[in-house]
Design an enzyme around this catalytic site. Structure first.
Site, PDB file in Angstrom:
ATOM      1  N   TYR A  12       0.834  -1.222   0.000  1.00  0.00           N
ATOM      2  CA  TYR A  12       0.000   0.000   0.000  1.00  0.00           C
ATOM      3  C   TYR A  12       0.862   1.264   0.000  1.00  0.00           C
ATOM      4  O   TYR A  12       0.455   2.288  -0.526  1.00  0.00           O
ATOM      5  CB  TYR A  12      -0.985  -0.015   1.189  1.00  0.00           C
ATOM      6  CG  TYR A  12      -2.153  -0.927   0.896  1.00  0.00           C
ATOM      7  CD1 TYR A  12      -3.306  -0.429   0.293  1.00  0.00           C
ATOM      8  CD2 TYR A  12      -2.086  -2.290   1.162  1.00  0.00           C
ATOM      9  CE1 TYR A  12      -4.357  -1.263  -0.024  1.00  0.00           C
ATOM     10  CE2 TYR A  12      -3.130  -3.140   0.851  1.00  0.00           C
ATOM     11  CZ  TYR A  12      -4.262  -2.613   0.258  1.00  0.00           C
ATOM     12  OH  TYR A  12      -5.305  -3.439  -0.069  1.00  0.00           O
ATOM     13  N   GLU A  67      -8.138  -7.074   4.943  1.00  0.00           N
ATOM     14  CA  GLU A  67      -7.317  -8.159   4.412  1.00  0.00           C
ATOM     15  C   GLU A  67      -6.635  -8.943   5.540  1.00  0.00           C
ATOM     16  O   GLU A  67      -6.490 -10.160   5.450  1.00  0.00           O
ATOM     17  CB  GLU A  67      -6.310  -7.597   3.393  1.00  0.00           C
ATOM     18  CG  GLU A  67      -7.041  -7.251   2.099  1.00  0.00           C
ATOM     19  CD  GLU A  67      -6.368  -6.211   1.210  1.00  0.00           C
ATOM     20  OE1 GLU A  67      -5.136  -6.061   1.274  1.00  0.00           O
ATOM     21  OE2 GLU A  67      -7.100  -5.542   0.445  1.00  0.00           O
TER      22      GLU A  67
HETATM   23  C1  HEM Z   1      -6.412   1.911  -1.443  1.00  0.00           C
HETATM   24  C2  HEM Z   1      -5.763   1.299  -2.385  1.00  0.00           C
HETATM   25  C3  HEM Z   1      -6.399   0.388  -3.420  1.00  0.00           C
HETATM   26  C4  HEM Z   1      -7.586   0.485  -4.065  1.00  0.00           C
HETATM   27  C5  HEM Z   1      -8.655   1.565  -3.930  1.00  0.00           C
HETATM   28  C6  HEM Z   1      -7.682  -0.660  -4.960  1.00  0.00           C
HETATM   29  C7  HEM Z   1      -8.767  -0.935  -5.773  1.00  0.00           C
HETATM   30  C8  HEM Z   1      -8.871  -2.033  -6.584  1.00  0.00           C
HETATM   31  C9  HEM Z   1     -10.012  -2.365  -7.415  1.00  0.00           C
HETATM   32  C10 HEM Z   1     -11.286  -1.543  -7.524  1.00  0.00           C
HETATM   33  C11 HEM Z   1      -9.731  -3.510  -8.062  1.00  0.00           C
HETATM   34  C12 HEM Z   1     -10.618  -4.226  -9.087  1.00  0.00           C
HETATM   35  C13 HEM Z   1     -11.354  -5.353  -8.446  1.00  0.00           C
HETATM   36  C14 HEM Z   1     -12.261  -6.075  -9.436  1.00  0.00           C
HETATM   37  O1  HEM Z   1     -12.758  -5.479 -10.396  1.00  0.00           O
HETATM   38  O2  HEM Z   1     -12.474  -7.256  -9.214  1.00  0.00           O
HETATM   39  C15 HEM Z   1      -8.418  -3.936  -7.645  1.00  0.00           C
HETATM   40  C16 HEM Z   1      -7.788  -5.068  -8.093  1.00  0.00           C
HETATM   41  C17 HEM Z   1      -6.441  -5.288  -7.921  1.00  0.00           C
HETATM   42  N1  HEM Z   1      -5.597  -4.605  -7.083  1.00  0.00           N
HETATM   43 FE1  HEM Z   1      -6.086  -3.070  -5.904  1.00  0.00          FE
HETATM   44  N2  HEM Z   1      -6.536  -1.400  -4.834  1.00  0.00           N
HETATM   45  C18 HEM Z   1      -5.728  -0.803  -3.914  1.00  0.00           C
HETATM   46  C19 HEM Z   1      -4.493  -1.232  -3.503  1.00  0.00           C
HETATM   47  C20 HEM Z   1      -3.753  -2.207  -4.136  1.00  0.00           C
HETATM   48  C21 HEM Z   1      -2.376  -2.548  -3.819  1.00  0.00           C
HETATM   49  C22 HEM Z   1      -1.561  -1.943  -2.698  1.00  0.00           C
HETATM   50  C23 HEM Z   1      -1.997  -3.500  -4.709  1.00  0.00           C
HETATM   51  C24 HEM Z   1      -0.659  -4.185  -4.872  1.00  0.00           C
HETATM   52  C25 HEM Z   1       0.474  -3.540  -5.013  1.00  0.00           C
HETATM   53  C26 HEM Z   1      -3.160  -3.789  -5.558  1.00  0.00           C
HETATM   54  C27 HEM Z   1      -3.204  -4.724  -6.560  1.00  0.00           C
HETATM   55  C28 HEM Z   1      -4.344  -5.113  -7.222  1.00  0.00           C
HETATM   56  C29 HEM Z   1      -4.361  -6.187  -8.195  1.00  0.00           C
HETATM   57  C30 HEM Z   1      -3.148  -6.993  -8.648  1.00  0.00           C
HETATM   58  C31 HEM Z   1      -5.693  -6.307  -8.617  1.00  0.00           C
HETATM   59  C32 HEM Z   1      -6.244  -7.273  -9.646  1.00  0.00           C
HETATM   60  C33 HEM Z   1      -5.878  -6.677 -10.952  1.00  0.00           C
HETATM   61  C34 HEM Z   1      -6.608  -7.206 -12.088  1.00  0.00           C
HETATM   62  O3  HEM Z   1      -7.128  -8.313 -12.010  1.00  0.00           O
HETATM   63  O4  HEM Z   1      -6.614  -6.475 -13.082  1.00  0.00           O
HETATM   64  N3  HEM Z   1      -4.192  -2.978  -5.181  1.00  0.00           N
HETATM   65  N4  HEM Z   1      -7.910  -3.036  -6.739  1.00  0.00           N
END
Ligand code: HEM
Ligand SMILES: Cc1cc2nc3c(=O)[nH]c(=O)nc-3n(C[C@H](O)[C@H](O)[C@H](O)COP(=O)(O)OP(=O)(O)OC[C@H]3O[C@@H](n4cnc5c(N)ncnc54)[C@H](O)[C@@H]3O)c2cc1C
Length: 405
Positions: free
Chosen positions: A95, A137
């Site tokens: 994060y 988480e």
């Molecule tokens: C407050 C911070 C964050 C927000 C608001 C956020 C938001 C999201 C959202 C909305 C999704 C799409 C979920 C879906 O459509 O199923 C997602 C997926 C994902 N997030 Fe985050 N996220 C955050 C932090 C992080 C962090 C810290 C990481 C890793 C470094 C991360 C890695 C991912 C990955 C790898 C996916 C799946 C990507 C994909 O399938 O295209 N996220 N996140």
């Protein structure tokens, strides 16, 4: 804690973000992945290719800014995204990386110095949102940690067997390489799977629903090959699994997770799927079969034709054995050789409006999975028939299915 003036500053950014949201997150991803190339094995680069991930994150950031006074209204979505994050082994320090890159991107794209109060307000807001995710988480990780046979991060599984289920769907039977047990999952949950994509030379993760009820020594996933077509490039991971991963090979698998699963096996259940969306439904059905199907179950499936109709014989066998199970199969484009009443029940698109109240009981739980337009159409018809939205549960197979706003 965010001060009132910081909240006002964040809220005031909404119109700017609406205008620049996707450009901003596109910039952010490039920046973050260039500075942290190891994260390329965590993010779905397919979604970067198509822009889906940039839109999902932009939507999330906007929705958060809009709900800054009471972010708790976003909890159901945060829960859903947290399950996906956990399946990808995302940890608290990640994060910081995202936060730093996001704030620098806002500063660089909107040409605002990092010392500006607006950036400081966003830093506080991001920190608040990140903490909600980290806490959620942690709870899910703790559950995995204390469950015998569950695991954290990636565990190696051997592909014990590959079985073609249709012209485009193949099942993979996966056994832990360490020979240890597998904790039972909830029928309908998914795993993340990670393989090296030869074309990229790096690993890529994708989610796959477990397509069977819990088994002691293996998990089964069933993968549709996203073939290259005139207007479409081939899918990286599905093609790698189909073409490059052979029986005996090892792949990395996360612990089962997700909040789309069969909630109550003692209720009537209606399982509605389109195409490869049948995978969580077969898991739920097999689970109900293992309980001797206490209540009537409707299994409704739509696909193009018999060539792509996966697990057809399995369904026929179950129907012959269980009087509580009713099935309905719609082929959108049946082949001339396919016989109505034998191979399929309905020709053309599935239209739930034509089904009886017995097929769609008012007191059942409904589960939906399939392409987004398919799910939208079925949801609309079910609600029009008097099924309450809270009775309908659905799973989207891609990023962007999450509606943050
Ligand atoms: C407050 C911070 C964050 C927000 C608001 C956020 C938001 C999201 C959202 C909305 C999704 C799409 C979920 C879906 O459509 O199923 C997602 C997926 C994902 N997030 Fe985050 N996220 C955050 C932090 C992080 C962090 C810290 C990481 C890793 C470094 C991360 C890695 C991912 C990955 C790898 C996916 C799946 C990507 C994909 O399938 O295209 N996220 N996140
Ligand atoms: C919870 C969950 C459960 C899932 N369960 C299953 C399951 O049981 N079975 C299953 O088969 N799948 C399932 N999926 C989908 C799966 O995770 C993958 O998304 C799917 O296998 C495609 O991955 P890929 O790497 O082959 O394709 P990718 O390389 O990620 O490409 C995805 C699609 O985008 C298209 N695309 C790529 N680049 C572009 C571009 N520039 N412009 C436009 N389009 C582009 C590709 O042609 C392809 O069709 C599930 C997904 C989720 C989130």
């Amino acid at each position: 804690m965010l001060s009132e003036s910081q909240k006002d500053l964040v809220k005031a950014t909404v119109p700017v973000l609406r205008e620049n949201g996707v450009a901003l997150t596109g910039y952010f991803y490039n920046r973050m992945l260039t500075n942290n190339p190891n994260l390329k094995e965590t993010f779905n680069l397919g979604h970067q290719r198509s822009g889906a991930q940039a839109q999902a994150l932009a939507g999330a950031v906007l929705a958060y800014a809009e709900n800054i006074d009471d972010p708790s209204v976003l909890m159901p979505v945060i829960e859903l995204v947290s399950h996906k994050h956990v399946s990808l082994n995302i940890q608290a320090p990640d994060y910081d990386i995202v936060g730093e890159n996001l704030l620098h991107s806002i500063s660089e794209v909107l040409k605002i110095p990092m010392e500006d109060d607006l950036i400081k307000a966003w830093a506080a807001a991001y920190g608040q949102l990140a903490n909600i995710f980290i806490e959620t988480e942690k709870r899910i990780y703790d559950e995995h940690q204390k469950t015998k046979g569950s695991w954290l991060g990636w565990r190696k599984f051997k592909v014990a067997k590959k079985v073609a289920e249709s012209a485009e769907i193949t099942s993979f039977y996966l056994q832990p390489s360490d020979g240890g047990p597998i904790a039972p999952h909830h029928a309908g949950q998914y795993v993340s799977v990670r393989v090296v994509v030869p074309e990229l030379g790096i690993k890529q993760p994708r989610q796959y629903s477990i397509s069977d009820c819990p088994r002691e020594d293996h998990l089964r996933i069933s993968v549709k090959r996203e073939e290259a077509k005139e207007d479409k490039v081939g899918g990286w991971v599905s093609n790698t699994l189909h073409q490059n991963v052979q029986e005996g090979d090892e792949i990395e698998v996360s612990a089962p997770t997700g909040n789309f699963f069969l909630f109550d096996s003692n209720k009537k259940n209606v399982l509605i799927s389109g195409g490869v969306g049948l995978t969580p439904m077969v898991a739920m059905l097999n689970h109900l079969v293992s309980l001797n199907m206490p209540q009537p179950v409707q299994f409704i499936h739509a696909c193009r034709d018999g060539k792509v109709h996966a697990m057809k014989q399995h369904l026929k066998d179950l129907k012959a054995q269980h009087t509580q199970l009713n099935t309905l199969v719609a082929y959108e484009f049946p082949q001339d050789s396919e016989v109505q009443g034998e191979d399929y029940d309905v020709a053309g698109r599935l239209d739930l409006a034509t089904l009886s109240d017995e097929q769609l009981p008012k007191d059942a739980d409904y589960y939906l999975c399939g392409p987004a337009p398919f799910m939208q159409a079925q949801h609309k018809t079910l609600v029009a028939r008097g099924i309450k939205p809270e009775q309908i549960h659905s799973e989207a197979f891609g990023t962007g299915g999450v509606n943050f706003s």
